[in-house]
Design an enzyme around this catalytic site. Sequence first.
Site, PDB file in Angstrom:
ATOM      1  N   SER A   1      -0.398 -99.819 -18.179  1.00 56.90           N
ATOM      2  CA  SER A   1      -0.080 -99.733 -16.721  1.00 56.90           C
ATOM      3  C   SER A   1       0.486-100.622 -16.686  1.00 56.90           C
ATOM      4  O   SER A   1       1.895-100.823 -17.048  1.00 56.90           O
ATOM      5  CB  SER A   1      -1.724-100.141 -15.910  1.00 56.90           C
ATOM      6  OG  SER A   1      -1.682 -99.097 -14.945  1.00 56.90           O
TER       7      SER A   1
ATOM      8  N   ASP B   1      -2.706 -88.264 -16.600  1.00 57.27           N
ATOM      9  CA  ASP B   1      -2.591 -89.842 -15.889  1.00 57.27           C
ATOM     10  C   ASP B   1      -2.151 -89.301 -15.339  1.00 57.27           C
ATOM     11  O   ASP B   1      -1.272 -89.025 -14.537  1.00 57.27           O
ATOM     12  CB  ASP B   1      -1.827 -90.959 -16.828  1.00 57.27           C
ATOM     13  CG  ASP B   1      -1.758 -92.053 -16.367  1.00 57.27           C
ATOM     14  OD1 ASP B   1      -1.951 -91.913 -15.210  1.00 57.27           O
ATOM     15  OD2 ASP B   1      -1.563 -93.231 -16.464  1.00 57.27           O
TER      16      ASP B   1
ATOM     17  N   HIS C   1      -5.485 -92.472 -17.359  1.00 56.58           N
ATOM     18  CA  HIS C   1      -4.705 -93.623 -17.061  1.00 56.58           C
ATOM     19  C   HIS C   1      -5.184 -94.518 -18.501  1.00 56.58           C
ATOM     20  O   HIS C   1      -6.328 -94.933 -19.709  1.00 56.58           O
ATOM     21  CB  HIS C   1      -4.864 -94.155 -15.851  1.00 56.58           C
ATOM     22  CG  HIS C   1      -4.304 -95.364 -15.809  1.00 56.58           C
ATOM     23  ND1 HIS C   1      -3.358 -95.642 -15.663  1.00 56.58           N
ATOM     24  CD2 HIS C   1      -3.972 -96.829 -15.486  1.00 56.58           C
ATOM     25  CE1 HIS C   1      -2.317 -96.299 -15.575  1.00 56.58           C
ATOM     26  NE2 HIS C   1      -3.187 -97.850 -15.099  1.00 56.58           N
TER      27      HIS C   1
END
Length: 614
Positions: free
Chosen positions: A219, A335, A366
Amino acid sequence: MLKTLKINFILALAIAFSFQGFAQDKTEKVTPIFKDGEAQIVEAFNNPEKWIHHDLWVETEFDTDGDGDLDRMHVSVTRPEQTDTEDLKLPIIYITSPYFAGVASDVPGIMWDVKRELGGKSEERTHPEVKRRAAPRPMISYSHIQKWLPRGYIVVHSSSPGTGYSDGAPTVGGRNESLAPKAVIDWLCGRAKGYTERDGKKEVKAYWSTGKVGMTGTSYNGTLPLAAATTGVDGLEVIIPIAPNTSYYHYYRSNGLVRSPGGYLGEDIDVLYDFIHSGDEDKRAYNNKVVRDTDMMNNMDRQSGDYSDWWAARDYLNQMDNMEAALLMSHGFNDWNVMPEHSYRIYKAAKDKGLPAQIYYHQNGHGGPPPTSMMNKWFTKYLHGIDNGVDKEENKAYIVREYDDPQNPTAYKDYPNPNTQDVVLHLSEGGNTKGGLTPDKPKVEIAESLIDDVSLSGAELAKAQNSRHRLLYVTPKLKSDIHISGVPKVSITLSSNKPAANLSVWLVSLPWDDNAPKITDNIITRGWADPKNYMSLTNEEDLVPGRSYTVNFDLQPDDQIIKAGQQIGLMIFSSDQEFTIHPESGTELTIELHNTTLTIPVVKGEDYYRKYVN
């Protein structure tokens, strides 16, 4: 004479034993071990009680907190004891993050209120304070240490500008967030200064470093390796970003539309700033005024959603010219937070530059790293210099099939699948129930309408047998599996009864199954756009009620096998309850079916599609 010979014999034995001892000392020195092209766990490195931990501050080339001094980044190092006892030099796996020292609580009002008319302003939101929860010095994080240090790496962590014990201000994609990890890499390679204390003058050197650095993270922590790589810094040999945000415009906007990341309705770039701002409390008022309340508020533009130079500066695709690091990219096709376009666009650009690049896609949401073996081979090749052939592999894409273990992806020559061909599908009447979706062009001009109602979710609209709030066009039942690989596209010709409207598109697999065991079973992919940006992402224009506009945009990349017996459905609606602004219901969109198409990338192409679908 015999006595002399005896003495000489004893001396010879002593010398022999001495050399033997020397040889034993030499062989007993610990070094990394490799097998099948991968670094192996070395037992002498695998004792945490003997690991060396220390921290320091690396001086950067910028001052973003306004104190007149160059910002220093807080860095922690964990390394095997042999880097001191045996003068062993090792490569580095480096992770940097704005999250290590804690984030703001999810207090009511932190997000922007999405209940407003398009183009209007929301009421002011709440600005939370972050209570710094940094780990006790010298540690910043324990992540990745247990996995990589026993395999012959030094693991380094740092806190991003304006977070934890690092100086500076968070800028969420600003230039300092690229230059900060660059400075740490420069220090690891002997080109920048490190100090034992935040404001101290005693220098510390990375004498144990080989000058070979790899980066990884998930991320935001996956964004920063790319940020560092786009500076072209020497010594950064390879990056493995996992679900990285590669453009803050693409994260918070979609084709001109203000669109929230999945699961965070109402989030925008200033919310993320507040979320991560865990740095020095004495500097926060200055940072808030300069970064959040001036730079961000003057440029993020939640009213129009238009692209601008300010957003372009936060798009790492625009900074790829200097990148030299090898790339192993990882992402999930489902995601809906950091969407899969983020990884695909960078992977494609890296390939186009001729950089060593592979991509790993799984079917989940994710996060989700590549298999450890894949990561190991890439780090082994580019940090230890072992010629294991990863740069020469014929297959460039590894994709986890729908019901497979993420550790066992299927290898393909590339992504999208090289055997893919675009199939253009046309719409036929009946969209308020179920219209048709076919390769055959319509012979008549037909228009159908929908009325916006954000109180209905996308799932409710897709399941409805009849609805005036969406238009749904479906293929016949598939006679055989259909493999979609690549980026679907839509071209929609529409008119609106209002000057502004949301436009949302879902590609779905029907019949909808509320008990679907897999995330891939209902939604194939999605996309959103602002019809006002039909001509330009940088300059929108109000819609003239009744006038027709053609809006062209990509849906999110995908690689999915739709099972025989299913139907592929194109659903067109206006406001998306999960992602867009929530205006009052009543906006009417009229779609010209004869001037609207869906293009899907199908493995084996149109002939196969016609044989097994029509």
